[in-house]
Design a protein around this motif. Sequence first.
Motif, mmCIF file in Angstrom:
data_model
loop_
_atom_site.group_PDB
_atom_site.id
_atom_site.type_symbol
_atom_site.label_atom_id
_atom_site.label_comp_id
_atom_site.label_asym_id
_atom_site.label_seq_id
_atom_site.Cartn_x
_atom_site.Cartn_y
_atom_site.Cartn_z
ATOM 1 N N GLY A 38 0.833 -1.201 0.000
ATOM 2 C CA GLY A 38 0.000 0.000 0.000
ATOM 3 C C GLY A 38 0.865 1.247 0.000
ATOM 4 O O GLY A 38 0.560 2.232 -0.676
ATOM 5 N N LEU A 39 1.963 1.196 0.739
ATOM 6 C CA LEU A 39 2.860 2.362 0.775
ATOM 7 C C LEU A 39 3.473 2.596 -0.605
ATOM 8 O O LEU A 39 3.632 3.743 -1.035
ATOM 9 N N THR B 204 -3.183 -5.224 0.938
ATOM 10 C CA THR B 204 -2.727 -5.919 2.146
ATOM 11 C C THR B 204 -3.870 -6.138 3.147
ATOM 12 O O THR B 204 -3.847 -7.106 3.901
ATOM 13 N N LYS B 205 -4.864 -5.209 3.130
ATOM 14 C CA LYS B 205 -5.932 -5.265 4.149
ATOM 15 C C LYS B 205 -7.092 -6.124 3.637
ATOM 16 O O LYS B 205 -6.940 -7.324 3.498
ATOM 17 N N ASP C 44 -6.607 7.739 -0.423
ATOM 18 C CA ASP C 44 -6.220 6.454 0.158
ATOM 19 C C ASP C 44 -7.517 5.764 0.565
ATOM 20 O O ASP C 44 -8.156 6.126 1.550
HETATM 21 C C1 LIG Z 1 -4.650 3.700 5.445
HETATM 22 C C2 LIG Z 1 -3.446 2.920 5.043
HETATM 23 N N1 LIG Z 1 -2.902 3.177 3.846
HETATM 24 C C3 LIG Z 1 -1.814 2.515 3.421
HETATM 25 C C4 LIG Z 1 -1.218 1.560 4.204
HETATM 26 C C5 LIG Z 1 0.037 0.883 3.719
HETATM 27 O O1 LIG Z 1 -0.188 -0.428 3.368
HETATM 28 P P1 LIG Z 1 1.026 -1.490 3.345
HETATM 29 O O2 LIG Z 1 1.156 -1.997 4.736
HETATM 30 O O3 LIG Z 1 0.558 -2.502 2.355
HETATM 31 O O4 LIG Z 1 2.227 -0.762 2.872
HETATM 32 C C6 LIG Z 1 -1.753 1.257 5.457
HETATM 33 C C7 LIG Z 1 -1.125 0.218 6.320
HETATM 34 O O5 LIG Z 1 -1.404 0.083 7.483
HETATM 35 C C8 LIG Z 1 -2.890 1.960 5.895
HETATM 36 O O6 LIG Z 1 -3.430 1.737 7.098
#
Ligand SMILES: Cc1ncc(COP(=O)(O)O)c(C=O)c1O
Length: 405
Positions: free
Chosen positions: A92-93, A221-222, A189
């Motif tokens: 996600g990042l 990922t979630k 996001d």
């Molecule tokens: C709102 C939100 N955006 C992005 C991310 C990033 O996801 P990743 O852990 O896959 O990098 C997270 C991770 O906790 C998140 O809570």
Amino acid sequence: MTEPDNPRPAASIATTLIHHPYQPPAGFAAPQPGVFKASTVIFADSAAMRARDWKSKAGYTYGLHGTPTTFTLEERIATLEGGHHTVLVPSGLAAITLTDLALLGAGDEVLIPDNAYGPGKELARHELARWGITHRFYDPLDASALAAMLTPATRLVWVEAPGSVTMEFPDLANLVRAARSTGAVVALDNTWGAGLAFDPFALGGDGEPESGVDVSVQALTKYPSGGADVLMGSVTTRDAALHERIKGANMRVGFGIGANDAELVLRSLPSIAIRYEAQARAGRELAAWWTGRPEVSQVLHPALEGSPGHEHWKRLCSEAAGLFSVVFDERYPRAQVDAFVDSLKLFKIGYSWAGPVSLVVPYELPAMRAKPRWTGILVRFSLGLEDVEDLIEDCRQALQALARG
Ligand SMILES: Cc1ncc(COP(=O)(O)O)c(C=O)c1O
């Protein structure tokens, strides 16, 4: 007497095993799509290689740029988000990073909500700043303050609903409208909404059909994974030109995803709606249990009356993810709240959410926000798939440790 066929090939066994002539029959069908693994993609001839086209999904060029497996997942995520085009990245990042990289350059400014996912803010403070891209953080509950911050240099405005950890739900349509007034691109996001709680590309608001965001990013990922065992992200658009910029940037930086990970997300997607609904229901029940308890000064859950931005959530959303926070009364110092957290048995201590195991994380807001709205220690709960009555009982028994300190 006829000689039996000799199945040993004329060429060496090594060569034959690599260039084996057998082709399985076409037409195989199964509930799940096939998983193709490739770095190299083989072209039929030189003309096909020269005619390769990375922009369309009509063919294949290199494993990094698409296989039947990743194309299939991209199309499903695009549908989930209500968009037309999706790019997959390894977290996600990375989806946040790719959006920043694709849409910003030296001299540009990006505006980010004060309550955005923390590592995205850190990216702005470090790499973006080094590359000559400035940033400012804005209060997402004040659209007019955002409007006042826009300058011709503002090329990208991030929105997040609700905010990370503190769960304030902004008036998304109004933020988008404000950002559009200077032609900035708006990126959301959408990890919390997951494409299920609301439609990111049609936010409504004063009857304007055009009030959706330009880019919707998710940490797959979630909820799309749901297993707490995959890292992946997506960047989805409706606009083809914007997609081309993002896809082009991704091809140049080379954020690829693994076929095994794509397989896991493809396997979980059919159950995303029922998992989301079940975790949302459990989240509301547990948040309701916390409401009014003497140990906490605030329950932060967008579907609860009194939670910041509840009215915006109510106007926009049909659902709320299984995620909420409580702010402990100031009379409980960190050590006492830690004792509560450490006494939980079913809730495990760890980052991320939407997996099968319920999670908690304690936070100290003064270190995270320019103007923290609360001073007590905050604990975020993420609901897994356990029975909610057991989770309530877990919180009840752990509160005895809070009292003991
Ligand atoms: C709102 C939100 N955006 C992005 C991310 C990033 O996801 P990743 O852990 O896959 O990098 C997270 C991770 O906790 C998140 O809570």
